[in-house]
Design a protein around this motif. Structure first.
Motif, PDB file in Angstrom:
ATOM      1  N   VAL A  70      91.115  63.780  28.668  1.00  0.00           N
ATOM      2  CA  VAL A  70      89.651  63.777  28.580  1.00  0.00           C
ATOM      3  C   VAL A  70      89.164  62.411  28.094  1.00  0.00           C
ATOM      4  CG1 VAL A  70      89.768  64.767  26.252  1.00  0.00           C
ATOM      5  CG2 VAL A  70      87.655  64.899  27.546  1.00  0.00           C
ATOM      6  N   GLU A  98      83.468  62.172  26.388  1.00  0.00           N
ATOM      7  CA  GLU A  98      83.457  63.628  26.522  1.00  0.00           C
ATOM      8  C   GLU A  98      84.193  64.291  25.367  1.00  0.00           C
ATOM      9  OE1 GLU A  98      84.959  67.116  29.619  1.00  0.00           O
ATOM     10  OE2 GLU A  98      84.868  65.020  30.296  1.00  0.00           O
ATOM     11  N   PHE A  99      85.267  63.667  24.911  1.00  0.00           N
ATOM     12  CA  PHE A  99      86.024  64.197  23.776  1.00  0.00           C
ATOM     13  C   PHE A  99      85.143  64.293  22.538  1.00  0.00           C
ATOM     14  CE2 PHE A  99      89.055  63.192  20.201  1.00  0.00           C
ATOM     15  CZ  PHE A  99      89.683  64.421  20.183  1.00  0.00           C
ATOM     16  N   ARG A 134      82.544  67.031  22.920  1.00  0.00           N
ATOM     17  CA  ARG A 134      83.147  68.352  22.706  1.00  0.00           C
ATOM     18  C   ARG A 134      83.279  68.646  21.216  1.00  0.00           C
ATOM     19  NH1 ARG A 134      88.294  68.862  26.891  1.00  0.00           N
ATOM     20  NH2 ARG A 134      87.135  68.710  28.860  1.00  0.00           N
ATOM     21  N   HIS A 181      92.530  58.686  20.927  1.00  0.00           N
ATOM     22  CA  HIS A 181      91.994  60.009  20.608  1.00  0.00           C
ATOM     23  C   HIS A 181      92.382  60.455  19.198  1.00  0.00           C
ATOM     24  CE1 HIS A 181      91.708  59.956  24.992  1.00  0.00           C
ATOM     25  NE2 HIS A 181      90.814  60.918  24.898  1.00  0.00           N
ATOM     26  N   CYS A 191      89.434  70.618  21.880  1.00  0.00           N
ATOM     27  CA  CYS A 191      88.639  69.568  22.534  1.00  0.00           C
ATOM     28  C   CYS A 191      89.503  68.553  23.275  1.00  0.00           C
ATOM     29  CB  CYS A 191      87.780  68.851  21.502  1.00  0.00           C
ATOM     30  SG  CYS A 191      86.531  69.919  20.731  1.00  0.00           S
ATOM     31  N   SER A 192      90.765  68.436  22.896  1.00  0.00           N
ATOM     32  CA  SER A 192      91.669  67.500  23.569  1.00  0.00           C
ATOM     33  C   SER A 192      92.444  68.147  24.700  1.00  0.00           C
ATOM     34  CB  SER A 192      92.663  66.914  22.559  1.00  0.00           C
ATOM     35  OG  SER A 192      93.541  67.929  22.081  1.00  0.00           O
ATOM     36  N   GLY A 193      92.107  69.375  25.038  1.00  0.00           N
ATOM     37  CA  GLY A 193      92.864  70.081  26.069  1.00  0.00           C
ATOM     38  C   GLY A 193      94.264  70.419  25.617  1.00  0.00           C
TER      39      GLY A 193
END
Length: 217
Positions: A57, A61-62, A65, A107, A136-138
């Protein structure tokens, strides 16, 4: 001086505008040092902030989220996060480790910086779930990583998380100006020198060793 309204201002979507400002700085650094992601991690600090997987991501966007999952954050959290990240990168621990804000570390570095900013503004934040960073980080950042990363970050900055009014305002101004692209003048000078005709041998120059440039806080 920037007013409180400027720092706390929301965009059309109701999101603090400082998210976009912080994301722009982090993304610029990450792109600039993208080559570092392919190099092996040579010490524990770099290995820790690279973790087991790199989130796919994008940074903007991160952060959005994270904001949506922690809707009580105000814009000041992201100014503090930026100041903390700059402070961390200028520490001896970070310089000795050679850690950079690059795609594999960005991140996790920004996650810990945002977490500390939230805790500084609202001490009760530690009661909230750190699973938000995993979601949020998938699921690339594991919730179990956060405590160790936070400790490594705090040790590097010697637990100095107080940001005075002047420093806060100064860094907000840095965020508003945005990232500065590298100057092309040095490159053009080098190209001119490379294409210049051969000249008589010059006297050897005395070159002094210098320290790497410090990250502005």
């Amino acid at each position: 001086m920037a007013s409180a309204d400027a720092v706390l201002r929301l965009d059309a979507n109701g999101t603090p505008r400082t998210i976009r400002l912080l994301a722009a700085l982090v993304e610029f650094e990450s792109r600039h040092f993208s080559h570092a992601a392919s190099k092996p991690a040579e010490n524990d600090l770099v290995r820790a902030f690279r973790g087991g997987a790199t989130p796919a991501v994008p940074i903007p966007e991160f952060l959005e989220r994270i904001q949506r999952s922690n809707y009580l954050f105000d814009g000041a959290v992201y100014v503090l996060a930026g100041a903390y990240l700059a402070r961390f990168m200028s520490t001896r621990a970070a310089r000795d480790a050679g850690i950079l804000v690059e795609p594999a570390t960005a991140h996790r570095l920004v996650s810990v910086a945002v977490l500390l900013g939230a805790k500084f503004i609202s001490p009760r934040y530690f009661e909230r779930r750190v699973e938000a960073f995993q979601i949020c980080s998938g699921k690339s950042i594991r919730a179990s990583e956060i405590s160790r990363l936070e400790l490594l970050f705090l040790r590097a900055v010697d637990y100095r998380i107080f940001v005075g009014y002047e420093e806060f305002q100064r860094f907000f101004k840095v965020m508003e100006r945005g990232p500065k692209p590298p100057s092309a003048s040095s490159g053009s000078k080098k190209r001119k020198a490379d294409t210049a005709p051969d000249r008589e041998e010059k006297k050897p120059r005395c070159v002094r060793a210098c320290q790497p440039p410090a990250v502005a806080s």
